[in-house]
Design a protein around this motif. Structure first.
Motif, PDB file in Angstrom:
ATOM      1  N   ALA A 151       0.802  -1.422   0.026  1.00  0.00           N
ATOM      2  CA  ALA A 151       0.160  -0.114  -0.118  1.00  0.00           C
ATOM      3  C   ALA A 151       0.793   1.383  -0.026  1.00  0.00           C
ATOM      4  N   ILE A 152       2.175   1.298   0.481  1.00  0.00           N
ATOM      5  CA  ILE A 152       2.950   2.176   0.638  1.00  0.00           C
ATOM      6  C   ILE A 152       4.649   1.610   0.117  1.00  0.00           C
ATOM      7  N   ARG A 153       5.096   2.460  -0.334  1.00  0.00           N
ATOM      8  CA  ARG A 153       6.609   2.032  -0.865  1.00  0.00           C
ATOM      9  C   ARG A 153       7.340   1.118   0.185  1.00  0.00           C
ATOM     10  N   ALA A 154       8.052   0.258  -0.130  1.00  0.00           N
ATOM     11  CA  ALA A 154       8.827  -0.696   0.643  1.00  0.00           C
ATOM     12  C   ALA A 154       9.997   0.009   1.311  1.00  0.00           C
ATOM     13  N   LEU A 155       9.646   0.763   2.383  1.00  0.00           N
ATOM     14  CA  LEU A 155      11.001   1.139   3.273  1.00  0.00           C
ATOM     15  C   LEU A 155      11.205   0.650   4.323  1.00  0.00           C
ATOM     16  N   PRO A 156      12.472   0.934   5.219  1.00  0.00           N
ATOM     17  CA  PRO A 156      12.542   0.318   6.588  1.00  0.00           C
ATOM     18  C   PRO A 156      11.571   0.994   7.326  1.00  0.00           C
ATOM     19  N   VAL A 157      10.556   0.036   8.039  1.00  0.00           N
ATOM     20  CA  VAL A 157       9.559   0.274   8.826  1.00  0.00           C
ATOM     21  C   VAL A 157      10.178   1.124   9.990  1.00  0.00           C
ATOM     22  N   GLU A 158      11.333   0.538  10.714  1.00  0.00           N
ATOM     23  CA  GLU A 158      11.654   1.323  11.868  1.00  0.00           C
ATOM     24  C   GLU A 158      12.258   2.552  11.757  1.00  0.00           C
ATOM     25  N   ALA A 159      12.808   2.721  10.701  1.00  0.00           N
ATOM     26  CA  ALA A 159      13.429   4.246  10.192  1.00  0.00           C
ATOM     27  C   ALA A 159      12.223   5.228   9.789  1.00  0.00           C
TER      28      ALA A 159
END
Length: 227
Positions: A180-188
């Motif tokens: 649903a959103i871009r695959a970015l590091p979730v914690e960051a």
């Protein structure tokens, strides 16, 4: 004489039996230490909540540093011993107040974003719910100013991560894992957005217009959309 003795002994036995019966049917005595019939655990929980509520009022109005222990005891209407029975010191009470506030904020964010049709809607609804929750008098001071100072940044962040921070992190995790959103590091991503939300909440509490921040967050969220 024997008949009279028998009569007296029989009367004595009857009197003893009546007394025993009265003792057996009398209601049990209430131990004053058990709070007029209520259990120790119930009274202990009530007193703890009473202290947290009193601490919240004082910390919100005066701040952590300016609040003295005798004021907390007086505000709560308890003894000094009762305070130290439940909390090791003022900092421990503040930590309980801090966690209670983060729990409330998390619940309001979840309630505000429930039923959102898309990840974008959920993020923006959650942002509005967060700003609304942080408008409660004293909440910004407790969570964003005194919290890191009194507890230390690491401890304040740890407690927040259990509640309000968790709601953001879990929402981002679902959004990234489903595309649903871009695959970015979730914690960051969670850390960056959380810091931005907190800074905005402080400015809004200081009189800034919420809509300006919402416009910025809307642009940030649109930048997270795939494609």
């Amino acid at each position: 004489m024997t008949g009279n003795n028998d009569d007296r002994e029989g009367a004595a036995r009857s009197e003893r039996a009546a007394n025993d019966a009265g003792r057996n049917t009398a209601p049990p005595r209430t131990d004053w230490r058990r709070g007029k019939g209520r259990g120790n655990e119930e009274r202990s929980a009530e007193m703890r909540e009473q202290l947290i509520a009193a601490g919240r009022r004082l910390f919100a109005g005066k701040g952590f540093t300016a609040t003295a222990t005798p004021e907390i005891v007086a505000e709560a209407g308890v003894t000094r011993g009762a305070l130290y029975h439940h909390f090791a010191d003022k900092t421990a009470l503040f930590a309980a107040v801090f966690e209670a506030e983060t729990r409330i904020v998390a619940a309001e964010i979840e309630a505000g974003s429930v039923g959102s049709a898309t990840a974008r809607d959920a993020l923006l609804s959650g942002a509005r719910a967060y700003f609304a929750a942080m408008r409660k008098p004293g909440r910004c001071r407790i969570l964003l100013v005194d919290g890191p100072a009194a507890l230390g940044p690491a401890e304040a962040q740890r407690i927040d991560a259990l509640h309000a921070g968790r709601t953001l992190r879990e929402g981002l995790d679902i959004a990234t894992s489903t595309g649903a959103i871009r695959a970015l590091p979730v914690e960051a991503l969670s850390t960056v957005l959380s810091a931005a939300f907190d800074r905005a909440a402080l400015d809004i509490a200081g009189g800034a217009e919420e809509e300006g921040f919402m416009a910025v967050f809307e642009a940030l969220v649109d930048g997270l959309m795939p494609g």
